[in-house]
Design a protein around this motif. Structure first.
Motif, PDB file in Angstrom:
ATOM      1  N   ARG A  98      -5.815  -1.837   3.770  1.00 31.07           N
ATOM      2  CA  ARG A  98      -5.475  -0.422   2.676  1.00 31.07           C
ATOM      3  C   ARG A  98      -4.562   0.671   2.902  1.00 31.07           C
ATOM      4  O   ARG A  98      -4.761   0.503   4.047  1.00 31.07           O
ATOM      5  CB  ARG A  98      -7.123  -0.583   2.295  1.00 31.07           C
ATOM      6  CG  ARG A  98      -6.958   0.842   1.101  1.00 31.07           C
ATOM      7  CD  ARG A  98      -8.183   0.935   0.214  1.00 31.07           C
ATOM      8  NE  ARG A  98      -8.250   1.506  -0.492  1.00 31.07           N
ATOM      9  CZ  ARG A  98      -8.814   1.587  -1.593  1.00 31.07           C
ATOM     10  NH1 ARG A  98     -10.262   1.292  -0.962  1.00 31.07           N
ATOM     11  NH2 ARG A  98      -8.379   2.258  -2.815  1.00 31.07           N
ATOM     12  N   ILE A  99      -3.904   0.788   2.067  1.00 29.96           N
ATOM     13  CA  ILE A  99      -2.287   1.857   2.221  1.00 29.96           C
ATOM     14  C   ILE A  99      -3.312   3.018   0.856  1.00 29.96           C
ATOM     15  O   ILE A  99      -3.127   2.427  -0.583  1.00 29.96           O
ATOM     16  CB  ILE A  99      -2.012   1.523   1.680  1.00 29.96           C
ATOM     17  CG1 ILE A  99      -0.989   0.348   3.000  1.00 29.96           C
ATOM     18  CG2 ILE A  99      -0.285   2.602   1.739  1.00 29.96           C
ATOM     19  CD1 ILE A  99       0.495  -0.423   3.141  1.00 29.96           C
ATOM     20  N   LYS A 100      -3.322   3.406   0.953  1.00 30.34           N
ATOM     21  CA  LYS A 100      -3.862   5.221   0.201  1.00 30.34           C
ATOM     22  C   LYS A 100      -3.275   6.054   0.058  1.00 30.34           C
ATOM     23  O   LYS A 100      -2.220   6.382   1.328  1.00 30.34           O
ATOM     24  CB  LYS A 100      -5.428   5.157   0.328  1.00 30.34           C
ATOM     25  CG  LYS A 100      -6.218   4.457  -0.195  1.00 30.34           C
ATOM     26  CD  LYS A 100      -7.951   5.375   0.406  1.00 30.34           C
ATOM     27  CE  LYS A 100      -9.246   4.257   0.726  1.00 30.34           C
ATOM     28  NZ  LYS A 100      -9.387   6.176   1.072  1.00 30.34           N
ATOM     29  N   LYS A 101      -2.462   6.708  -0.757  1.00 22.26           N
ATOM     30  CA  LYS A 101      -1.956   7.402  -1.256  1.00 22.26           C
ATOM     31  C   LYS A 101      -2.510   8.707  -2.081  1.00 22.26           C
ATOM     32  O   LYS A 101      -2.952   8.287  -2.901  1.00 22.26           O
ATOM     33  CB  LYS A 101      -0.813   6.640  -2.114  1.00 22.26           C
ATOM     34  CG  LYS A 101       0.853   8.016  -2.218  1.00 22.26           C
ATOM     35  CD  LYS A 101       1.964   7.690  -2.566  1.00 22.26           C
ATOM     36  CE  LYS A 101       2.976   8.617  -2.510  1.00 22.26           C
ATOM     37  NZ  LYS A 101       3.922   8.442  -3.174  1.00 22.26           N
ATOM     38  N   PHE A 102      -2.698   9.441  -1.285  1.00 25.03           N
ATOM     39  CA  PHE A 102      -3.175  10.771  -1.883  1.00 25.03           C
ATOM     40  C   PHE A 102      -2.666  11.855  -1.333  1.00 25.03           C
ATOM     41  O   PHE A 102      -2.381  12.435  -0.435  1.00 25.03           O
ATOM     42  CB  PHE A 102      -4.903  11.136  -1.174  1.00 25.03           C
ATOM     43  CG  PHE A 102      -5.750  12.071  -1.591  1.00 25.03           C
ATOM     44  CD1 PHE A 102      -6.066  11.530  -2.808  1.00 25.03           C
ATOM     45  CD2 PHE A 102      -5.529  13.132  -1.000  1.00 25.03           C
ATOM     46  CE1 PHE A 102      -7.414  13.144  -3.108  1.00 25.03           C
ATOM     47  CE2 PHE A 102      -6.563  14.244  -0.536  1.00 25.03           C
ATOM     48  CZ  PHE A 102      -7.695  13.949  -2.222  1.00 25.03           C
ATOM     49  N   ALA A 103      -2.422  12.575  -1.816  1.00 22.78           N
ATOM     50  CA  ALA A 103      -1.799  14.248  -2.758  1.00 22.78           C
ATOM     51  C   ALA A 103      -0.360  13.846  -1.491  1.00 22.78           C
ATOM     52  O   ALA A 103      -0.289  14.633  -0.834  1.00 22.78           O
ATOM     53  CB  ALA A 103      -3.135  15.124  -1.677  1.00 22.78           C
TER      54      ALA A 103
ATOM     55  N   ALA B 272       9.430  -0.218   4.261  1.00 22.05           N
ATOM     56  CA  ALA B 272       8.332  -0.209   5.599  1.00 22.05           C
ATOM     57  C   ALA B 272       7.493  -1.220   5.239  1.00 22.05           C
ATOM     58  O   ALA B 272       6.788  -1.771   5.154  1.00 22.05           O
ATOM     59  CB  ALA B 272       8.372  -0.047   6.962  1.00 22.05           C
ATOM     60  N   LEU B 273       6.403  -0.024   4.628  1.00 21.11           N
ATOM     61  CA  LEU B 273       4.740   0.252   3.542  1.00 21.11           C
ATOM     62  C   LEU B 273       4.768  -1.410   2.956  1.00 21.11           C
ATOM     63  O   LEU B 273       4.144  -1.873   2.497  1.00 21.11           O
ATOM     64  CB  LEU B 273       4.205   1.192   3.608  1.00 21.11           C
ATOM     65  CG  LEU B 273       4.309   1.982   4.745  1.00 21.11           C
ATOM     66  CD1 LEU B 273       3.472   3.668   3.768  1.00 21.11           C
ATOM     67  CD2 LEU B 273       3.505   1.739   6.034  1.00 21.11           C
ATOM     68  N   SER B 274       5.901  -0.891   1.701  1.00 15.23           N
ATOM     69  CA  SER B 274       5.722  -1.930   0.922  1.00 15.23           C
ATOM     70  C   SER B 274       5.707  -2.778   0.844  1.00 15.23           C
ATOM     71  O   SER B 274       5.899  -4.295   0.537  1.00 15.23           O
ATOM     72  CB  SER B 274       6.583  -1.368  -0.129  1.00 15.23           C
ATOM     73  OG  SER B 274       8.654  -1.445  -0.243  1.00 15.23           O
ATOM     74  N   ALA B 275       6.454  -3.328   2.637  1.00 12.09           N
ATOM     75  CA  ALA B 275       7.015  -4.844   2.546  1.00 12.09           C
ATOM     76  C   ALA B 275       5.537  -5.764   3.271  1.00 12.09           C
ATOM     77  O   ALA B 275       5.285  -7.024   3.320  1.00 12.09           O
ATOM     78  CB  ALA B 275       7.748  -4.604   4.114  1.00 12.09           C
ATOM     79  N   ILE B 276       4.224  -4.742   3.938  1.00 12.34           N
ATOM     80  CA  ILE B 276       2.699  -4.999   4.010  1.00 12.34           C
ATOM     81  C   ILE B 276       2.494  -5.790   2.923  1.00 12.34           C
ATOM     82  O   ILE B 276       2.446  -5.117   2.124  1.00 12.34           O
ATOM     83  CB  ILE B 276       2.170  -4.237   4.683  1.00 12.34           C
ATOM     84  CG1 ILE B 276       2.578  -3.553   5.663  1.00 12.34           C
ATOM     85  CG2 ILE B 276       1.315  -4.629   4.746  1.00 12.34           C
ATOM     86  CD1 ILE B 276       1.912  -2.057   6.428  1.00 12.34           C
ATOM     87  N   GLU B 277       1.855  -7.372   2.871  1.00  9.02           N
ATOM     88  CA  GLU B 277       1.313  -8.631   2.438  1.00  9.02           C
ATOM     89  C   GLU B 277       0.266  -7.897   2.216  1.00  9.02           C
ATOM     90  O   GLU B 277      -1.120  -8.042   3.103  1.00  9.02           O
ATOM     91  CB  GLU B 277       1.338  -9.511   2.832  1.00  9.02           C
ATOM     92  CG  GLU B 277       2.696  -9.721   2.814  1.00  9.02           C
ATOM     93  CD  GLU B 277       3.730 -10.894   1.929  1.00  9.02           C
ATOM     94  OE1 GLU B 277       3.065 -11.526   0.949  1.00  9.02           O
ATOM     95  OE2 GLU B 277       5.252 -10.739   1.538  1.00  9.02           O
TER      96      GLU B 277
ATOM     97  N   PRO C 115      -2.278  -5.815  -4.707  1.00 13.04           N
ATOM     98  CA  PRO C 115      -1.725  -5.029  -5.429  1.00 13.04           C
ATOM     99  C   PRO C 115      -3.447  -3.506  -5.664  1.00 13.04           C
ATOM    100  O   PRO C 115      -2.382  -2.428  -5.445  1.00 13.04           O
ATOM    101  CB  PRO C 115      -1.867  -5.346  -6.841  1.00 13.04           C
ATOM    102  CG  PRO C 115      -1.499  -6.704  -6.842  1.00 13.04           C
ATOM    103  CD  PRO C 115      -1.905  -7.120  -5.750  1.00 13.04           C
ATOM    104  N   GLN C 116      -3.935  -4.266  -5.569  1.00 11.97           N
ATOM    105  CA  GLN C 116      -5.243  -3.325  -5.492  1.00 11.97           C
ATOM    106  C   GLN C 116      -5.825  -2.025  -4.207  1.00 11.97           C
ATOM    107  O   GLN C 116      -6.428  -1.194  -4.322  1.00 11.97           O
ATOM    108  CB  GLN C 116      -6.827  -3.568  -6.741  1.00 11.97           C
ATOM    109  CG  GLN C 116      -7.512  -4.464  -5.286  1.00 11.97           C
ATOM    110  CD  GLN C 116      -6.883  -6.110  -5.715  1.00 11.97           C
ATOM    111  OE1 GLN C 116      -6.500  -7.112  -5.755  1.00 11.97           O
ATOM    112  NE2 GLN C 116      -8.089  -7.415  -5.221  1.00 11.97           N
ATOM    113  N   LEU C 117      -4.842  -2.745  -3.351  1.00  8.13           N
ATOM    114  CA  LEU C 117      -4.858  -1.589  -1.827  1.00  8.13           C
ATOM    115  C   LEU C 117      -3.441  -1.780  -1.650  1.00  8.13           C
ATOM    116  O   LEU C 117      -4.094  -0.555  -0.771  1.00  8.13           O
ATOM    117  CB  LEU C 117      -5.370  -3.041  -0.493  1.00  8.13           C
ATOM    118  CG  LEU C 117      -7.223  -3.593  -1.619  1.00  8.13           C
ATOM    119  CD1 LEU C 117      -7.495  -5.320   0.133  1.00  8.13           C
ATOM    120  CD2 LEU C 117      -7.738  -2.986  -1.583  1.00  8.13           C
ATOM    121  N   THR C 118      -2.775  -1.031  -1.933  1.00  2.89           N
ATOM    122  CA  THR C 118      -1.949  -0.985  -2.587  1.00  2.89           C
ATOM    123  C   THR C 118      -0.881  -0.112  -3.242  1.00  2.89           C
ATOM    124  O   THR C 118      -0.555  -0.005  -4.547  1.00  2.89           O
ATOM    125  CB  THR C 118      -0.355  -1.749  -1.073  1.00  2.89           C
ATOM    126  OG1 THR C 118       0.636  -0.877  -1.433  1.00  2.89           O
ATOM    127  CG2 THR C 118       0.072  -2.925  -2.926  1.00  2.89           C
TER     128      THR C 118
END
Length: 138
Positions: free
Chosen positions: A86-91, A121-126, A129-132
């Motif tokens: 999972r990749i989260k974006k927080f603040a 690089a992070l967007s290339a991780i498959e 959609p709900q986890l990135t």
């Protein structure tokens, strides 16, 4: 590839190191007995800021390889990009989560051109959609 710190952060460390160095030298010159604890403490602080500047300038904030990402700290452990769940974006920061580890990437201290490379690089991780935060389909 290296993800570098902003020039502002590097200059700040360099300036603070030089300021403490000048302050300690001034104290040594003005005091007859210069080897007291305060002067030595100020020299240590100057050395820490200068060391931090050179370390951060040489190694950068992150190292991205084909299959891993690693923070360049004294105890930085690499995380496999294939292990990221999972990749989260927080603040404004990215939080990469695996089964056993979590890495927070502070985007405020990353150089703007390097931030674009990190986003790519992070967007290339498959991931689903709900986890990135990048919103692409896996």
């Amino acid at each position: 590839m290296k993800i570098h710190y902003t020039k502002k952060r590097l200059r700040s460390n360099l300036f603070q190191g030089l300021l403490w160095l000048v302050f300690s030298i001034t104290l040594m010159v003005s005091d007859a007995f210069w080897a007291n604890g305060m002067v030595i403490g100020y020299l240590v602080i100057a050395a820490l800021f200068m060391g931090s500047y050179f370390y951060e300038r040489h190694y950068g904030y992150l190292t991205l390889k084909a299959d891993t990402i690693q923070k360049n700290t004294l105890i930085g452990k690499p995380i496999g990009l294939s292990e990221v769940r999972r990749i989260k974006k927080f603040a404004g920061d990215y939080i990469l989560e695996t089964e056993t580890a979590k890495m927070t990437i502070n985007t405020q201290i990353i150089a703007p051109d390097c931030l674009k490379m990190l986003d790519e690089a992070l967007s290339a991780i498959e991931l689903p959609p709900q986890l990135t935060p990048f919103g692409h389909a896996a």
